[in-house]
Design a protein around this motif. Structure first.
Motif, PDB file in Angstrom:
ATOM      1  N   ILE A  84       6.502  -6.273  15.718  1.00 24.24           N
ATOM      2  CA  ILE A  84       6.130  -5.541  16.926  1.00 24.24           C
ATOM      3  C   ILE A  84       7.132  -5.919  18.003  1.00 24.24           C
ATOM      4  CG2 ILE A  84       4.364  -5.174  18.707  1.00 24.24           C
ATOM      5  CD1 ILE A  84       2.257  -5.859  16.591  1.00 24.24           C
ATOM      6  N   ASP A  85       7.752  -4.934  18.573  1.00 27.62           N
ATOM      7  CA  ASP A  85       8.786  -5.145  19.586  1.00 27.62           C
ATOM      8  C   ASP A  85       9.897  -6.040  19.052  1.00 27.62           C
ATOM      9  OD1 ASP A  85      10.044  -4.706  21.991  1.00 27.62           O
ATOM     10  OD2 ASP A  85       8.907  -6.221  23.086  1.00 27.62           O
ATOM     11  N   GLY A  86      10.194  -5.881  17.755  1.00 27.52           N
ATOM     12  CA  GLY A  86      11.310  -6.601  17.146  1.00 27.52           C
ATOM     13  C   GLY A  86      10.993  -8.012  16.685  1.00 27.52           C
ATOM     14  N   HIS A  87       9.766  -8.449  16.810  1.00 31.38           N
ATOM     15  CA  HIS A  87       9.394  -9.809  16.441  1.00 31.38           C
ATOM     16  C   HIS A  87       8.350  -9.801  15.333  1.00 31.38           C
ATOM     17  CE1 HIS A  87      11.529 -11.374  19.945  1.00 31.38           C
ATOM     18  NE2 HIS A  87      11.048 -10.329  20.574  1.00 31.38           N
ATOM     19  N   GLU A  88       8.458 -10.760  14.425  1.00 26.02           N
ATOM     20  CA  GLU A  88       7.500 -10.851  13.327  1.00 26.02           C
ATOM     21  C   GLU A  88       6.193 -11.486  13.782  1.00 26.02           C
ATOM     22  OE1 GLU A  88       9.015 -12.520   9.715  1.00 26.02           O
ATOM     23  OE2 GLU A  88      10.899 -11.425   9.899  1.00 26.02           O
ATOM     24  N   THR A  89       5.099 -10.926  13.311  1.00 29.28           N
ATOM     25  CA  THR A  89       3.763 -11.453  13.585  1.00 29.28           C
ATOM     26  C   THR A  89       2.846 -11.006  12.452  1.00 29.28           C
ATOM     27  OG1 THR A  89       2.043 -11.720  15.261  1.00 29.28           O
ATOM     28  CG2 THR A  89       2.954  -9.506  14.994  1.00 29.28           C
ATOM     29  N   TYR A  90       1.599 -11.324  12.568  1.00 30.49           N
ATOM     30  CA  TYR A  90       0.602 -10.921  11.575  1.00 30.49           C
ATOM     31  C   TYR A  90      -0.530 -10.170  12.251  1.00 30.49           C
ATOM     32  CZ  TYR A  90       2.713 -14.240   8.336  1.00 30.49           C
ATOM     33  OH  TYR A  90       3.580 -14.901   7.528  1.00 30.49           O
ATOM     34  N   TRP A  91      -1.059  -9.198  11.519  1.00 28.56           N
ATOM     35  CA  TRP A  91      -2.344  -8.621  11.870  1.00 28.56           C
ATOM     36  C   TRP A  91      -3.400  -9.475  11.197  1.00 28.56           C
ATOM     37  CZ3 TRP A  91      -3.269  -5.277  15.536  1.00 28.56           C
ATOM     38  CH2 TRP A  91      -2.283  -4.361  15.909  1.00 28.56           C
ATOM     39  N   TYR A  92      -4.522  -9.654  11.859  1.00 28.77           N
ATOM     40  CA  TYR A  92      -5.638 -10.421  11.325  1.00 28.77           C
ATOM     41  C   TYR A  92      -6.819  -9.489  11.095  1.00 28.77           C
ATOM     42  CZ  TYR A  92      -2.922 -14.498  12.510  1.00 28.77           C
ATOM     43  OH  TYR A  92      -1.924 -15.435  12.562  1.00 28.77           O
ATOM     44  N   ARG A  93      -7.446  -9.623   9.927  1.00 30.46           N
ATOM     45  CA  ARG A  93      -8.630  -8.832   9.626  1.00 30.46           C
ATOM     46  C   ARG A  93      -9.762  -9.241  10.561  1.00 30.46           C
ATOM     47  NH1 ARG A  93      -7.001 -10.910   5.054  1.00 30.46           N
ATOM     48  NH2 ARG A  93      -8.778 -12.297   4.874  1.00 30.46           N
ATOM     49  N   SER A  94     -10.546  -8.277  10.937  1.00 32.56           N
ATOM     50  CA  SER A  94     -11.763  -8.561  11.697  1.00 32.56           C
ATOM     51  C   SER A  94     -12.845  -7.598  11.215  1.00 32.56           C
ATOM     52  CB  SER A  94     -11.528  -8.432  13.204  1.00 32.56           C
ATOM     53  OG  SER A  94     -11.100  -7.134  13.532  1.00 32.56           O
ATOM     54  N   GLU A  95     -14.058  -7.894  11.569  1.00 30.04           N
ATOM     55  CA  GLU A  95     -15.192  -7.078  11.142  1.00 30.04           C
ATOM     56  C   GLU A  95     -15.945  -6.587  12.364  1.00 30.04           C
ATOM     57  OE1 GLU A  95     -17.482  -9.531   8.526  1.00 30.04           O
ATOM     58  OE2 GLU A  95     -15.911  -9.607   7.014  1.00 30.04           O
ATOM     59  N   ILE A  96     -16.416  -5.360  12.252  1.00 27.56           N
ATOM     60  CA  ILE A  96     -17.216  -4.763  13.313  1.00 27.56           C
ATOM     61  C   ILE A  96     -18.650  -4.676  12.782  1.00 27.56           C
ATOM     62  CG2 ILE A  96     -17.512  -2.779  14.841  1.00 27.56           C
ATOM     63  CD1 ILE A  96     -14.785  -4.280  15.156  1.00 27.56           C
ATOM     64  N   ALA A  97     -19.577  -5.304  13.459  1.00 29.33           N
ATOM     65  CA  ALA A  97     -20.981  -5.322  13.012  1.00 29.33           C
ATOM     66  C   ALA A  97     -21.491  -3.904  12.790  1.00 29.33           C
ATOM     67  CB  ALA A  97     -21.847  -6.039  14.040  1.00 29.33           C
ATOM     68  N   GLY A  98     -22.135  -3.707  11.669  1.00 29.21           N
ATOM     69  CA  GLY A  98     -22.728  -2.419  11.353  1.00 29.21           C
ATOM     70  C   GLY A  98     -21.756  -1.373  10.841  1.00 29.21           C
ATOM     71  N   GLN A  99     -20.466  -1.743  10.712  1.00 27.08           N
ATOM     72  CA  GLN A  99     -19.455  -0.796  10.227  1.00 27.08           C
ATOM     73  C   GLN A  99     -18.580  -1.472   9.174  1.00 27.08           C
ATOM     74  OE1 GLN A  99     -17.396   1.387  13.308  1.00 27.08           O
ATOM     75  NE2 GLN A  99     -19.104   1.126  14.712  1.00 27.08           N
ATOM     76  N   PRO A 100     -19.141  -1.813   8.024  1.00 32.52           N
ATOM     77  CA  PRO A 100     -18.405  -2.573   7.017  1.00 32.52           C
ATOM     78  C   PRO A 100     -17.206  -1.842   6.416  1.00 32.52           C
ATOM     79  CG  PRO A 100     -20.468  -1.770   6.111  1.00 32.52           C
ATOM     80  CD  PRO A 100     -20.489  -1.472   7.585  1.00 32.52           C
ATOM     81  N   ASP A 101     -17.176  -0.511   6.485  1.00 33.86           N
ATOM     82  CA  ASP A 101     -16.065   0.250   5.913  1.00 33.86           C
ATOM     83  C   ASP A 101     -14.902   0.436   6.884  1.00 33.86           C
ATOM     84  OD1 ASP A 101     -17.470   0.492   3.537  1.00 33.86           O
ATOM     85  OD2 ASP A 101     -18.403   2.386   4.148  1.00 33.86           O
ATOM     86  N   LEU A 102     -15.079   0.048   8.132  1.00 25.80           N
ATOM     87  CA  LEU A 102     -14.045   0.197   9.139  1.00 25.80           C
ATOM     88  C   LEU A 102     -12.909  -0.787   8.863  1.00 25.80           C
ATOM     89  CD1 LEU A 102     -13.738   1.923  11.749  1.00 25.80           C
ATOM     90  CD2 LEU A 102     -14.465  -0.087  12.993  1.00 25.80           C
ATOM     91  N   GLN A 103     -11.685  -0.302   8.924  1.00 21.87           N
ATOM     92  CA  GLN A 103     -10.497  -1.142   8.758  1.00 21.87           C
ATOM     93  C   GLN A 103     -10.124  -1.678  10.146  1.00 21.87           C
ATOM     94  OE1 GLN A 103      -8.847  -1.487   5.624  1.00 21.87           O
ATOM     95  NE2 GLN A 103     -10.675  -0.429   4.896  1.00 21.87           N
ATOM     96  N   ALA A 104     -10.461  -2.930  10.436  1.00 23.50           N
ATOM     97  CA  ALA A 104     -10.231  -3.498  11.766  1.00 23.50           C
ATOM     98  C   ALA A 104      -9.188  -4.609  11.696  1.00 23.50           C
ATOM     99  CB  ALA A 104     -11.531  -4.024  12.348  1.00 23.50           C
ATOM    100  N   ARG A 105      -8.251  -4.578  12.638  1.00 27.13           N
ATOM    101  CA  ARG A 105      -7.199  -5.586  12.730  1.00 27.13           C
ATOM    102  C   ARG A 105      -7.005  -5.956  14.194  1.00 27.13           C
ATOM    103  NH1 ARG A 105      -8.044  -4.693   8.140  1.00 27.13           N
ATOM    104  NH2 ARG A 105      -6.603  -4.623   6.380  1.00 27.13           N
ATOM    105  N   GLU A 106      -6.458  -7.175  14.426  1.00 27.48           N
ATOM    106  CA  GLU A 106      -6.154  -7.638  15.775  1.00 27.48           C
ATOM    107  C   GLU A 106      -5.011  -8.630  15.738  1.00 27.48           C
ATOM    108  OE1 GLU A 106      -9.648  -9.614  17.365  1.00 27.48           O
ATOM    109  OE2 GLU A 106     -10.064 -10.533  15.443  1.00 27.48           O
ATOM    110  N   THR A 107      -4.314  -8.735  16.851  1.00 24.02           N
ATOM    111  CA  THR A 107      -3.230  -9.699  17.005  1.00 24.02           C
ATOM    112  C   THR A 107      -2.978  -9.906  18.495  1.00 24.02           C
ATOM    113  OG1 THR A 107      -1.041 -10.347  16.164  1.00 24.02           O
ATOM    114  CG2 THR A 107      -1.256  -8.084  16.963  1.00 24.02           C
ATOM    115  N   ALA A 108      -2.142 -10.871  18.840  1.00 25.94           N
ATOM    116  CA  ALA A 108      -1.794 -11.133  20.235  1.00 25.94           C
ATOM    117  C   ALA A 108      -0.301 -11.406  20.341  1.00 25.94           C
ATOM    118  CB  ALA A 108      -2.587 -12.319  20.778  1.00 25.94           C
ATOM    119  N   ILE A 109       0.274 -11.003  21.472  1.00 30.07           N
ATOM    120  CA  ILE A 109       1.701 -11.161  21.742  1.00 30.07           C
ATOM    121  C   ILE A 109       1.860 -11.825  23.103  1.00 30.07           C
ATOM    122  CG2 ILE A 109       3.870  -9.929  22.109  1.00 30.07           C
ATOM    123  CD1 ILE A 109       2.654  -7.647  20.452  1.00 30.07           C
TER     124      ILE A 109
END
Length: 150
Positions: A84-109
């Motif tokens: 992201i913006d030319g720098h390597e990082t990771y997306w992290y899996r997360s879960e949304i209560a009540g929506q187990p099929d949702l593909q959720a990811r988060e990261t910080a820069i």
């Protein structure tokens, strides 16, 4: 009655002008030109909220920029490695209560000015997730942005 309508209309216009100024002030990163996305922005104190919206109004991804974030990456939740913006990082899996099929990811820069950009994706399918990841990889936060150590 007419004065009440004028006052309400005036307040609505002031709110719209505030949103328009936030979008043009460069508070959100530059979106990829070919993504077909627009920013919906809001400011609360020193925090800038940015939602990348598709033409149909649905959210492709979102982020906020603030002095700090409550997001604490957990190594066991690492998912996709990205740039992201030319720098390597990771997306992290997360879960949304009540929506187990949702593909959720988060990261910080970590941004050059000392603030942090926290990004999230909530996709209904793997294809939507892949598309949002590609779009976030093309974001530009400004010269010299450094990612946080994830």
């Amino acid at each position: 009655m007419v004065n009440r309508i004028r006052a309400t209309t005036g307040l609505a216009l002031l709110a719209f002008v505030g949103i328009a100024q936030a979008q043009t002030a460069g508070n959100c990163p530059a979106l990829p030109a070919d993504a077909g996305l627009t920013w919906e922005t809001k400011t609360a104190g020193n925090t800038q909220f940015c939602r990348a919206l598709r033409a149909d109004g649905s959210e492709a991804f979102g982020l906020y920029i603030a002095a700090q974030t409550a997001f604490k990456p957990v190594r066991s939740m690492r998912s996709e490695e990205v740039r992201i913006d030319g720098h390597e990082t990771y997306w992290y899996r997360s879960e949304i209560a009540g929506q187990p099929d949702l593909q959720a990811r988060e990261t910080a820069i970590a941004l050059p000015d000392g603030r942090v950009a926290y990004l999230w994706i909530q996709a209904k399918s793997k294809d939507d997730l892949a598309s949002a990841m590609q779009q976030t990889s093309a974001l530009r936060f400004g010269t010299g942005a450094q990612l946080s150590s994830n």
